[in-house]
Design an enzyme around this catalytic site. Structure first.
Site, PDB file in Angstrom:
ATOM      1  N   ASP A  11      84.795  36.618 -39.409  1.00 30.68           N
ATOM      2  CA  ASP A  11      84.987  36.877 -40.838  1.00 30.68           C
ATOM      3  C   ASP A  11      84.567  38.313 -41.053  1.00 30.68           C
ATOM      4  O   ASP A  11      83.399  38.661 -40.841  1.00 30.68           O
ATOM      5  CB  ASP A  11      84.106  35.903 -41.620  1.00 30.68           C
ATOM      6  N   TYR A 230      70.733  33.317 -43.520  1.00 29.14           N
ATOM      7  CA  TYR A 230      72.130  33.004 -43.824  1.00 29.14           C
ATOM      8  C   TYR A 230      72.987  34.253 -43.913  1.00 29.14           C
ATOM      9  O   TYR A 230      72.689  35.173 -44.648  1.00 29.14           O
ATOM     10  CB  TYR A 230      72.240  32.248 -45.148  1.00 29.14           C
ATOM     11  N   LYS A 233      78.846  30.790 -42.878  1.00 29.16           N
ATOM     12  CA  LYS A 233      78.892  29.607 -42.016  1.00 29.16           C
ATOM     13  C   LYS A 233      79.500  29.960 -40.672  1.00 29.16           C
ATOM     14  O   LYS A 233      80.134  30.993 -40.515  1.00 29.16           O
ATOM     15  CB  LYS A 233      79.714  28.510 -42.708  1.00 29.16           C
TER      16      LYS A 233
HETATM   17  P1  13P Z   1      81.981  32.052 -45.181  1.00 29.26           P
HETATM   18  O1  13P Z   1      81.012  31.610 -44.128  1.00 29.26           O
HETATM   19  O2  13P Z   1      83.352  31.516 -44.938  1.00 29.26           O
HETATM   20  O3  13P Z   1      81.975  33.548 -45.327  1.00 29.26           O
HETATM   21  O4  13P Z   1      81.530  31.412 -46.565  1.00 29.26           O
HETATM   22  C1  13P Z   1      80.336  31.832 -47.107  1.00 29.26           C
HETATM   23  C2  13P Z   1      79.965  31.200 -48.410  1.00 29.26           C
HETATM   24  O5  13P Z   1      78.829  31.320 -48.788  1.00 29.26           O
HETATM   25  C3  13P Z   1      80.944  30.465 -49.197  1.00 29.26           C
HETATM   26  O6  13P Z   1      80.399  30.024 -50.411  1.00 29.26           O
HETATM   27 MG    MG Z   2      83.022  35.080 -45.766  1.00 28.13          MG
HETATM   28 MG    MG Z   3      84.595  31.811 -43.304  1.00 28.54          MG
END
Ligand code: 13P
Ligand code: MG
Ligand code: MG
Ligand code: 13P
Length: 366
Positions: A11, A230, A233
Site C-alpha cells: 500500500d 499501527y 493492516k
Molecule cells: P489499510 O491497511 O488498507 O491502509 O487500511 C488502514 C485503515 O486504517 C482503514 O481504516
Molecule cells: Mg492504506
Molecule cells: Mg490496504
C-alpha cells in the site's frame, strides 16, 4: 527448468483515504517493472485490490531473489513519489524501511512466492485482500484443501484423496519463522485447533502428498509486529496452483461464498465479513468491508495468459448481497463485544493511553 512466481504487494497511497491508488501511481509502478520484462523477469501484471498494489512476476531467479525483490521495492518507491506529488493519503504507507536491504521480507511489503517445475498446463490463482490480515485465508484454504464439502476431489480424485501437507506459521513469533507441519486427513482436528486463531496461526504453504509439489504460498507478514505500532493492516496476498493433483479452480473458490468474518475493516480494529470482489475494486463502507479478489492465470514457459477475473460472474453478485447484509448486521452493534477485535489486536495506541488514564481514576470502594 524451474519457474518462479513472485507476488509482492504494498500500500503506497490512496485517493480520498484508504480507498484505491491513482492511475498515475499504478502507471509509475508499471513503468518501472516493465523495464525488466524480457530481461530479469519473463512476464508481469500490476493490479490493485482496495488501496493495495500487487506486482505479479514470473522469472527464473528462484524465491527470495534480491534482484527481483529490489525491482518491486524500487517500483513501489517510484509509485510513492507519484503518490506524494498527488497528495494521496498514506503515501509510502507500507515501505517501513528507509532503504532496501537484500529482501523485502521485514521491510513492509507482503510477499508470496513459489518455485516449481511447470506442468504442461499450469493454472494458478492470485488472491489479494484488503482491510484484513493473513489469517483471512485460513478458513478458505482449510475448506478448499481438506473438506469434501468444498473440495469434491477429496472423494473423486485418487491423487487429491491422498491429502495435503499444511505448513502453519506462528506469526506472534517475530524473531524468526516458527512453523509446524500437519498432514490431512490424519491431523484434521489439530489443524482446525490452530487455524481457528487467525491472528496467531496462519497457513504459509500447502503441498500435495501425492506429488510432493507445492500448491500454495501465502504472505504471512504482520506489519503490526514489524513496526511495533499501527501503520495499516497486513493486507495479504496468496498464490494457489490448481487442477491435477491440486483442487480444481472452482473448489478453491468455493469457500469464498461463505463471506466469513475476519479481522480488519475500519482502522484495522473491527470484525467484518470477507467480500469477494472484482479485480481493481475500491473500498467504501466503514473503510471496508474486508475484500478479496481472485485473478486466474495460465502460464507457459513463464508467459502469463490472463487474468480471468474469478469473482466477476453473476453468481458472486448474489454473494456480495449476502456479505453486504452480514456487514450491516455486525455494524449494527457498533463497538460492542464481537464487533471489535480484542485489546491485543486494536491497531491504535490511543486507546491504550485512554485506558491507562482511566485506570488511574479507578478507586477501591471501602
Ligand atoms: P489499510 O491497511 O488498507 O491502509 O487500511 C488502514 C485503515 O486504517 C482503514 O481504516
Ligand atoms: Mg492504506
Ligand atoms: Mg490496504
Ligand atoms: P475437465 O473434465 O474439463 O478436466 O474438468 C475437470 C474438473 O476439474 C472440473 O472441476
Amino acid at each position: 527448468m524451474e519457474i518462479t512466481l513472485s507476488v509482492i504487494k504494498a500500500d503506497i497511497g490512496g485517493i480520498a483515504g484508504h480507498l484505491k491508488p491513482s492511475r498515475a501511481l499504478l502507471e509509475a509502478v508499471e513503468k518501472h517493472v516493465a523495464k525488466e520484462s524480457g530481461r530479469l523477469i519473463i512476464d508481469y501484471r500490476i493490479s490493485h485490490t482496495g488501496d493495495d498494489v500487487a506486482i505479479l512476476m514470473t522469472h527464473r531467479e528462484g524465491t527470495g531473489s534480491e534482484a527481483v525483490h529490489k525491482l518491486a521495492w524500487d517500483a513501489f518507491i517510484s509509485g510513492t513519489e507519484t503518490a506524494k506529488e498527488q497528495g494521496l493519503y498514506g503515501a509510502g504507507q507500507d515501505l517501513l524501511a528507509d532503504s532496501f536491504s537484500g529482501n523485502v521480507k521485514g521491510l513492509g511489503p507482503a510477499v508470496a512466492e513459489m518455485e516449481f517445475e511447470e506442468r504442461e498446463n499450469e493454472p494458478f490463482i492470485l488472491f489479494a485482500a484488503d482491510k484484513t490480515d493473513p489469517g483471512a485465508y485460513n478458513l478458505p484454504l482449510y475448506l478448499g484443501f481438506a473438506d469434501p464439502m468444498h473440495c469434491a476431489g477429496l472423494m473423486l480424485s485418487p491423487a487429491i484423496s491422498e491429502g495435503f501437507k499444511f505448513v502453519i506459521m506462528d506469526v506472534a513469533h517475530t524473531e524468526e519463522d516458527r512453523v509446524i507441519e500437519l498432514v490431512t486427513p490424519e491431523d484434521l482436528y489439530d489443524l482446525a485447533a490452530l487455524l481457528r486463531d487467525n491472528e496467531r496461526f496462519v497457513v504459509s504453504e500447502i503441498y500435495s502428498r501425492h506429488s510432493g509439489e507445492q500448491a500454495v504460498s501465502a504472505s504471512t507478514t504482520r506489519l503490526h509486529n514489524i513496526a511495533g505500532k499501527y501503520v495499516g493492516k497486513d493486507d495479504p496476498v496468496l498464490l494457489v496452483r490448481a487442477q491435477g493433483a491440486f483442487p480444481a479452480t472452482g473448489e478453491i473458490l468455493s469457500p469464498y461464498s461463505i463471506g466469513h468474518y475476519v479481522a480488519g475493516f475500519m482502522r484495522g480494529s473491527h470484525v467484518g465479513p470477507l467480500m469477494p470482489v472484482k479485480l481493481n475494486s475500491p473500498i467504501s463502507f466503514f473503510d471496508g468491508p474486508p475484500v478479496v479478489s481472485a485473478a486466474g492465470y495460465s502460464i507457459r514457459e513463464g508467459k502469463l495468459t490472463g487474468p480471468v477475473d474469478c469473482f466477476d460472474h453473476p453468481f458472486w453478485g448474489y454473494i456480495r448481497e449476502k456479505v453486504s447484509r452480514k456487514s450491516v448486521d455486525i455494524r449494527e452493534q457498533g463497538f460492542s463485544g464481537a464487533a471489535m477485535l480484542p485489546y491485543s489486536e486494536l491497531e491504535y495506541g490511543g486507546i491504550v493511553e485512554k485506558l491507562n488514564r482511566l485506570d488511574s481514576k479507578f478507586v477501591i470502594r471501602k
